[in-house]
Design a protein around this motif. Structure first.
Motif, mmCIF file in Angstrom:
data_model
loop_
_atom_site.group_PDB
_atom_site.id
_atom_site.type_symbol
_atom_site.label_atom_id
_atom_site.label_comp_id
_atom_site.label_asym_id
_atom_site.label_seq_id
_atom_site.Cartn_x
_atom_site.Cartn_y
_atom_site.Cartn_z
ATOM 1 N N VAL A 273 -5.797 0.549 -11.305
ATOM 2 C CA VAL A 273 -5.056 0.338 -10.895
ATOM 3 C C VAL A 273 -3.962 -1.492 -10.580
ATOM 4 O O VAL A 273 -4.901 -2.922 -10.805
ATOM 5 N N ASP B 263 -2.276 -2.549 -6.360
ATOM 6 C CA ASP B 263 -2.352 -1.075 -5.000
ATOM 7 C C ASP B 263 -1.842 -0.204 -5.771
ATOM 8 O O ASP B 263 -1.418 1.202 -5.253
ATOM 9 N N GLU B 264 -1.188 -0.138 -6.515
ATOM 10 C CA GLU B 264 0.030 1.290 -8.182
ATOM 11 C C GLU B 264 -1.022 1.678 -8.767
ATOM 12 O O GLU B 264 -1.597 1.086 -9.710
#
Length: 209
Positions: free
Chosen positions: A129, A132-133
């Protein structure tokens, strides 16, 4: 009656030159050869360089025995997903082996997972990640897990967080989180982008990031 002096049958006489006179080297030709050699050296030092990869830390993307071309200039800024070669003398040399390039050197080939300002994390059973993606790591081998130990790090400005595609066999930024610098590679240590594989011939081609 005049007679010509006998000549040695092994003597060669260039056309238009007196016997026994050896023509001087063409200075222009020597200059052109010298300039050509200098240009080749400059290309290798400043533009592109070839590297041999002995380890499997980047498999299946790059396999042991592959030979790749690295672009040193003109390849653009370093971005996430790029394949790069860098000098790991100050960041990776203190840890366990896995030099990704020629044995005896401290050059490494890894994939950029995070650049300055990024937050990079991973949990076993989850995935990589960044900011936060979730990252779809299509380059991982089937069955290869993104990480076997959790980490959550912030990448300082001017630094890179790098990973091997073959996580279970790669000595990368994860392996040096406790070292000075936290396993982050300084941008100035980057030698260049990996742009082409020229050996083996059966797998010759570009290595798109």
């Amino acid at each position: 009656m005049s007679t010509e002096p006998a000549r040695d049958p092994h003597e060669t006489t260039p056309a238009g030159d007196p016997a026994g006179v050896v023509p001087r080297p063409d200075r222009r030709l020597l200059l052109e050869v010298g300039v050509g050699i200098l240009l080749l050296v400059l290309v290798r030092v400043l533009v592109i360089e070839s590297f041999h990869v002995p380890s499997g830390s980047m498999a299946p993307t790059i396999r042991p025995g592959d030979r790749v071309v690295v672009a040193k200039i003109g390849a653009g800024p370093v971005e996430r997903g790029d394949l790069i070669v860098f000098d790991g003398t100050t960041t990776f040399a203190r840890g366990a082996g896995d030099p990704s390039i020629d044995p005896g050197e401290q050059d490494y080939l890894k994939r950029v997972a995070g650049v300055g300002g990024d937050t990079v994390s991973c949990t076993p059973g989850g995935g990589l990640v960044v900011n936060d993606e979730p990252v779809a790591e299509r380059w991982l081998a089937p069955g290869e897990v993104p990480c076997d130990h959790p980490f959550d790090v912030g990448v300082p400005p001017g630094r890179l967080f790098v990973l091997g595609d073959n996580r279970s066999e790669s000595n990368d930024s994860r392996s040096h989180l406790g070292d000075p610098g936290g396993g982050m590679v300084p941008l100035e240590d980057v030698i260049g982008h990996v742009v082409w594989r020229y050996w083996p011939l059966a797998r010759t081609g570009g290595l798109g990031d």
